[in-house]
Write an enzyme that holds these catalytic residues in place. Structure first.
Site, PDB file in Angstrom:
ATOM      1  N   THR A   1       7.428  13.678 -39.652  1.00 54.25           N
ATOM      2  CA  THR A   1       8.642  13.083 -39.104  1.00 54.25           C
ATOM      3  C   THR A   1       8.406  11.581 -38.922  1.00 54.25           C
ATOM      4  OG1 THR A   1       8.866  15.126 -37.841  1.00 54.25           O
ATOM      5  CG2 THR A   1      10.332  13.311 -37.262  1.00 54.25           C
TER       6      THR A   1
ATOM      7  N   ASP B   1      -1.552  15.588 -32.269  1.00 51.37           N
ATOM      8  CA  ASP B   1      -1.689  15.857 -33.714  1.00 51.37           C
ATOM      9  C   ASP B   1      -2.530  14.778 -34.397  1.00 51.37           C
ATOM     10  OD1 ASP B   1       0.337  13.948 -33.314  1.00 51.37           O
ATOM     11  OD2 ASP B   1       1.674  14.779 -34.839  1.00 51.37           O
TER      12      ASP B   1
HETATM   13  N1  LIG Z   1       8.738  21.502 -48.697  1.00 50.93           N
HETATM   14  C1  LIG Z   1       8.941  20.204 -48.447  1.00 50.93           C
HETATM   15  N2  LIG Z   1       9.138  19.321 -49.422  1.00 50.93           N
HETATM   16  C2  LIG Z   1       9.331  18.016 -49.153  1.00 50.93           C
HETATM   17  N3  LIG Z   1       9.326  17.505 -47.956  1.00 50.93           N
HETATM   18  C3  LIG Z   1       9.132  18.341 -46.960  1.00 50.93           C
HETATM   19  C4  LIG Z   1       8.912  19.719 -47.149  1.00 50.93           C
HETATM   20  N4  LIG Z   1       8.722  20.269 -45.966  1.00 50.93           N
HETATM   21  C5  LIG Z   1       8.815  19.269 -45.089  1.00 50.93           C
HETATM   22  N5  LIG Z   1       9.081  18.125 -45.692  1.00 50.93           N
HETATM   23  C6  LIG Z   1       9.248  16.808 -45.071  1.00 50.93           C
HETATM   24  O1  LIG Z   1       8.148  16.646 -44.239  1.00 50.93           O
HETATM   25  C7  LIG Z   1       8.569  16.168 -42.975  1.00 50.93           C
HETATM   26  C8  LIG Z   1       7.965  17.058 -41.918  1.00 50.93           C
HETATM   27  O2  LIG Z   1       6.585  17.072 -42.136  1.00 50.93           O
HETATM   28  P1  LIG Z   1       5.604  17.695 -41.071  1.00 50.93           P
HETATM   29  O3  LIG Z   1       5.883  19.133 -40.879  1.00 50.93           O
HETATM   30  O4  LIG Z   1       4.240  17.281 -41.463  1.00 50.93           O
HETATM   31  O5  LIG Z   1       6.096  16.861 -39.804  1.00 50.93           O
HETATM   32  P2  LIG Z   1       5.977  17.202 -38.292  1.00 50.93           P
HETATM   33  O6  LIG Z   1       4.573  17.599 -37.997  1.00 50.93           O
HETATM   34  O7  LIG Z   1       7.056  18.113 -37.877  1.00 50.93           O
HETATM   35  O8  LIG Z   1       6.289  15.773 -37.706  1.00 50.93           O
HETATM   36  P3  LIG Z   1       5.541  14.927 -36.575  1.00 50.93           P
HETATM   37  O9  LIG Z   1       4.145  15.438 -36.468  1.00 50.93           O
HETATM   38  O10 LIG Z   1       5.617  13.532 -37.143  1.00 50.93           O
HETATM   39  O11 LIG Z   1       6.346  15.127 -35.367  1.00 50.93           O
HETATM   40  C9  LIG Z   1      10.073  16.200 -42.928  1.00 50.93           C
HETATM   41  O12 LIG Z   1      10.531  14.868 -42.780  1.00 50.93           O
HETATM   42  C10 LIG Z   1      10.516  16.763 -44.267  1.00 50.93           C
HETATM   43  O13 LIG Z   1      11.425  15.903 -44.896  1.00 50.93           O
HETATM   44  C1  LIG Z   2       3.620   9.768 -33.606  1.00 46.15           C
HETATM   45  C2  LIG Z   2       3.872  11.256 -33.554  1.00 46.15           C
HETATM   46  C3  LIG Z   2       5.378  11.508 -33.369  1.00 46.15           C
HETATM   47  C4  LIG Z   2       3.441  11.847 -34.909  1.00 46.15           C
HETATM   48  O1  LIG Z   2       3.628  13.212 -34.923  1.00 46.15           O
HETATM   49  C5  LIG Z   2       3.035  11.932 -32.440  1.00 46.15           C
HETATM   50  O2  LIG Z   2       1.681  11.783 -32.702  1.00 46.15           O
HETATM   51  C6  LIG Z   2       3.344  11.380 -31.057  1.00 46.15           C
HETATM   52  O3  LIG Z   2       4.346  11.692 -30.482  1.00 46.15           O
HETATM   53  N1  LIG Z   2       2.418  10.537 -30.511  1.00 46.15           N
HETATM   54  C7  LIG Z   2       2.469  10.026 -29.162  1.00 46.15           C
HETATM   55  C8  LIG Z   2       2.343   8.545 -29.107  1.00 46.15           C
HETATM   56  C9  LIG Z   2       1.100   7.967 -29.728  1.00 46.15           C
HETATM   57  O4  LIG Z   2       0.409   8.597 -30.546  1.00 46.15           O
HETATM   58  O5  LIG Z   2       0.779   6.827 -29.352  1.00 46.15           O
HETATM   59  K   LIG Z   3       2.265  16.132 -37.733  1.00 48.13           K
END
Ligand SMILES: Nc1ncnc2c1ncn2[C@@H]1O[C@H](COP(=O)(O)OP(=O)(O)OP(=O)(O)O)[C@@H](O)[C@H]1O
Ligand SMILES: CC(C)(CO)[C@@H](O)C(=O)NCCC(=O)O
Ligand SMILES: [K+]
Length: 241
Positions: A122, A99
């Site tokens: 996250t 990502d």
């Molecule tokens: N509608 C919303 N309003 C506010 N916060 C939100 C909303 N939807 C998601 N979030 C917050 O955004 C975060 C998730 O964002 P996102 O979907 O970008 O992460 P992710 O891609 O699943 O995480 P990562 O890539 O880090 O594993 C959660 O921590 C949540 O609290």
């Molecule tokens: C840091 C996250 C969790 C963000 O989504 C993802 O990009 C991930 O698992 N990365 C692997 C480790 C790294 O980027 O060094």
């Molecule tokens: K992400």
């Protein structure tokens, strides 16, 4: 037509890219990945599929199951040394989150100067792209929500509750909410100092709205930078295939 899919640790996002713009977007909780089967049945049958997944093998399996006969043709973004105008200095390059790589590709497609690429999900990732398109390195910080949850989980007296942001908080809830936002904003602003003055800070991810207001930087909010990078990847793959 392209279906771009970004499987993160909290949510799986997708978008349908057609005629140079998003024709539709959606998201579901990563915990409900099995629900992708129903979602995928609505995706155009002739679309090219581009995926990045940082949520583990179980989610990859759920994605493959949802794609069915189309799984073999789907392109999975694998971070490497060089792709779509971006070069990586990460060690080893393939260990970078897919990502983050997608977001860097998306950023480079939008900006030809140096820029800071922030994805507030996250985890919050804060990555430096220089003017030549070289990814020079970056930070991984617990995301805004994860910071708050970890305080509540590891202490007796701290609740998981909403608070208001304040410069000098005077109650527990506000101290937590403000502390977590200050910590994120501080990390972003510190890394930003390594860039030439005036460089844009591209900000994306589910927690971007919470963070944006607290950054004293030239911020450009982009709703789905990872999906943009995936669409770019799919277009480029198509051109060279
Ligand atoms: N509608 C919303 N309003 C506010 N916060 C939100 C909303 N939807 C998601 N979030 C917050 O955004 C975060 C998730 O964002 P996102 O979907 O970008 O992460 P992710 O891609 O699943 O995480 P990562 O890539 O880090 O594993 C959660 O921590 C949540 O609290
Ligand atoms: C840091 C996250 C969790 C963000 O989504 C993802 O990009 C991930 O698992 N990365 C692997 C480790 C790294 O980027 O060094
Ligand atoms: K992400």
């Amino acid at each position: 037509m392209i279906v771009a899919i970004d499987a993160g640790n909290s949510r799986i996002k997708w978008g349908i890219w057609a005629d140079g713009g998003w024709g539709g977007m959606g998201a579901l909780e990563t915990a409900d990945a099995a629900g992708l089967v129903a979602v995928a049945s609505g995706w155009p049958a002739d679309a090219r599929i581009a995926v990045c997944n940082v949520a583990g093998e179980g989610v990859a399996a759920a994605l493959r199951a949802a794609l069915g006969a189309r799984a073999d043709a789907a392109r999975w973004l694998r971070p490497g040394l060089r792709q779509c105008g971006v070069e990586s200095r990460y060690l080893p390059p393939e260990r970078l989150g897919a990502d983050r790589w997608a977001a860097l590709i998306g950023a480079r497609a939008r900006v030809s100067s140096a820029c800071l690429v922030v994805c507030a999900g996250t985890a919050t990732t804060i990555d430096v792209l220089d003017a030549d398109g070289v990814f020079q390195g970056g930070l991984i910080v617990p995301g805004v929500d994860l910071m708050r949850r970890s305080l509540a989980g590891a202490t007796a007296l701290l609740p998981y509750a909403d608070g208001e942001f304040a410069d000098l908080p005077r109650c527990t809830q506000d101290a937590i909410a403000s502390g977590c936002l200050h910590a994120q904003a501080g990390a972003v602003e510190r890394l930003y100092r390594q860039l030439p003055a005036g460089s844009p800070c591209l900000l994306s991810g589910g927690s971007a709205p919470a963070l944006a207001a607290h950054l004293a930087l030239p911020v450009r909010r982009i709703d789905n930078l990872v999906l943009e990078g995936l669409a770019r990847f799919a277009v480029t793959e198509g051109a060279t295939a």
